[in-house]
Design an enzyme around this catalytic site. Structure first.
Site, short mmCIF file in Angstrom:
data_model
loop_
_atom_site.label_atom_id
_atom_site.label_comp_id
_atom_site.label_asym_id
_atom_site.label_seq_id
_atom_site.Cartn_x
_atom_site.Cartn_y
_atom_site.Cartn_z
N SER A 18 0.81 -1.22 0.02
CA SER A 18 0.17 -0.06 -0.06
C SER A 18 1.16 1.33 0.21
O SER A 18 2.07 1.36 0.73
CB SER A 18 -0.87 0.20 1.13
OG SER A 18 -1.70 1.36 1.39
N LEU A 19 0.61 2.18 -1.02
CA LEU A 19 1.01 3.29 -0.95
C LEU A 19 0.38 4.46 0.11
O LEU A 19 0.71 5.57 0.39
CB LEU A 19 0.95 4.38 -2.13
CG LEU A 19 2.20 3.57 -3.26
CD1 LEU A 19 1.68 4.43 -4.63
CD2 LEU A 19 3.32 4.16 -3.00
N LYS A 69 -14.05 -3.40 1.97
CA LYS A 69 -14.81 -2.27 1.68
C LYS A 69 -16.48 -2.53 1.85
O LYS A 69 -17.01 -1.77 2.17
CB LYS A 69 -14.64 -1.62 0.19
CG LYS A 69 -13.09 -1.21 0.09
CD LYS A 69 -12.94 -0.69 -1.36
CE LYS A 69 -11.48 -0.17 -1.86
NZ LYS A 69 -11.28 0.50 -2.93
N ASN A 90 -14.65 3.01 1.75
CA ASN A 90 -13.24 2.73 1.96
C ASN A 90 -12.44 3.62 2.81
O ASN A 90 -11.41 3.78 3.08
CB ASN A 90 -12.41 3.06 0.35
CG ASN A 90 -12.53 4.58 0.21
OD1 ASN A 90 -13.63 5.25 0.55
ND2 ASN A 90 -11.49 5.17 -0.29
N GLY A 129 -14.34 -4.30 -16.32
CA GLY A 129 -14.65 -5.24 -15.02
C GLY A 129 -15.53 -4.86 -14.36
O GLY A 129 -16.38 -3.87 -14.78
N GLY A 131 -16.26 -5.26 -10.61
CA GLY A 131 -16.15 -5.30 -9.39
C GLY A 131 -16.39 -4.17 -8.47
O GLY A 131 -17.09 -3.14 -9.11
N GLY A 253 -3.79 5.15 -12.31
CA GLY A 253 -4.11 4.59 -11.23
C GLY A 253 -3.84 5.64 -10.07
O GLY A 253 -4.29 5.79 -9.12
#
Length: 292
Positions: A18-19, A69, A90, A129, A131, A253
């Protein structure tokens, strides 16, 4: 909370990549919040309730990544209308008495990333996608004016349309019309023409999953088209590279990650002036470090 440590963290599994700690800590440093601490904590769905139960008054907020989430929603005291509509939070902000409030800043992050790149009014969009990130993308496109009666079309491209039910329920809650088509039909080809007049493609697929579509997507985009690929490392992805080769707009992203974190810092600290550029510089430097 002067004189005491205020805590925040990102939870998820896996979490080591994770950033978020880099971004939030950069904001704290720039804001002079020396008594604030931000950690990364490995946590899966089974451990979430127990972990939340250990958090005392020093906790200000949490960032949540997959798979938490949706799992967090029944554990919250209040949830924003947007998080309810999207079906996932989130962000958790702790209030008086430890009350847990859920927010969704992913939608804000997508809108801000697109707007920053000049893609603020696409006439149509295709999402790859189905999701949780695709659900946030639908909400973001709704905010940009797509999906309503007489407005630009949103197309959802998924491997199995039968498994897109939850994302379609999100669209229904938002009052948005979404067309669903499977991946096994060519982009821009009859009879589907699923990009058609759409000016924007948003790929919510994980790293590597869209590589085989790079040529098709790049060829199908119109001359003023744009790609938003939620992957940020390794960068550019083959999909992004193919679209860049055409001289079109590409958003990575990291921009979404940055702006959703900016909104989280606002919510958790109560500060309205968040140092976006300091956070951007710290995040980009860390991505470069990891790549090297």
């Amino acid at each position: 909370m002067t004189g005491t440590v205020s805590r925040a963290a990102v939870l998820g599994s896996p979490i080591a990549h994770s950033l978020s700690p880099i971004l939030h800590r950069a904001a704290y440093a720039e804001l002079g919040l020396r008594d604030w601490r931000y950690d990364a904590i490995e946590c899966d769905e089974d451990g979430l309730a127990g972990l939340l139960g250990t958090m005392g008054p020093e906790w200000a907020g949490l960032s949540l990544t997959m798979p938490l989430k949706r799992a967090v929603l029944p554990l919250l005291d209040t949830v924003s209308d947007l998080a309810v509509a999207v079906g996932g939070a989130n962000t958790v902000v702790f209030g008086d008495g430890g009350a847990r409030h859920g927010e969704n800043t992913d939608v804000y992050g997508i809108v801000a990333a697109l707007t920053e790149a000049g893609v603020s009014a696409p006439r149509g969009a295709t999402i790859l996608g189905g999701g949780a990130t695709a659900a946030s993308a639908i909400a973001a496109l709704c905010e940009l004016g797509l999906g309503g009666p007489g407005l630009g079309e949103i197309t959802l491209v998924v491997r199995d349309p039968a498994r897109a039910g939850e994302t379609l329920r999100v669209a229904e809650r938002l009052g948005v019309t979404v067309a669903v088509v499977p991946f096994d039909r060519g982009f821009g080809r009859e009879p589907t023409g699923r990009i058609g007049t759409g000016e924007l493609v948003i790929s919510t697929l994980p790293s590597g999953a869209a590589d085989h579509l790079a040529g098709e997507v790049a060829a199908a985009l119109p001359d003023k088209g744009a790609l938003f690929d939620v992957v940020y490392a390794p960068w550019p992805t083959p999909l992004a590279a193919a679209v860049l080769d055409r001289g079109l707009t590409v958003i990575g992203g990291f921009a979404m990650l940055l702006h959703q974190a900016v909104r989280q810092v606002e919510l958790m600290t109560g500060r309205s002036e968040v140092p976006v550029e300091a956070m951007r510089a710290a995040g980009e430097a860390e991505i470069t470090r990891r790549a090297g």
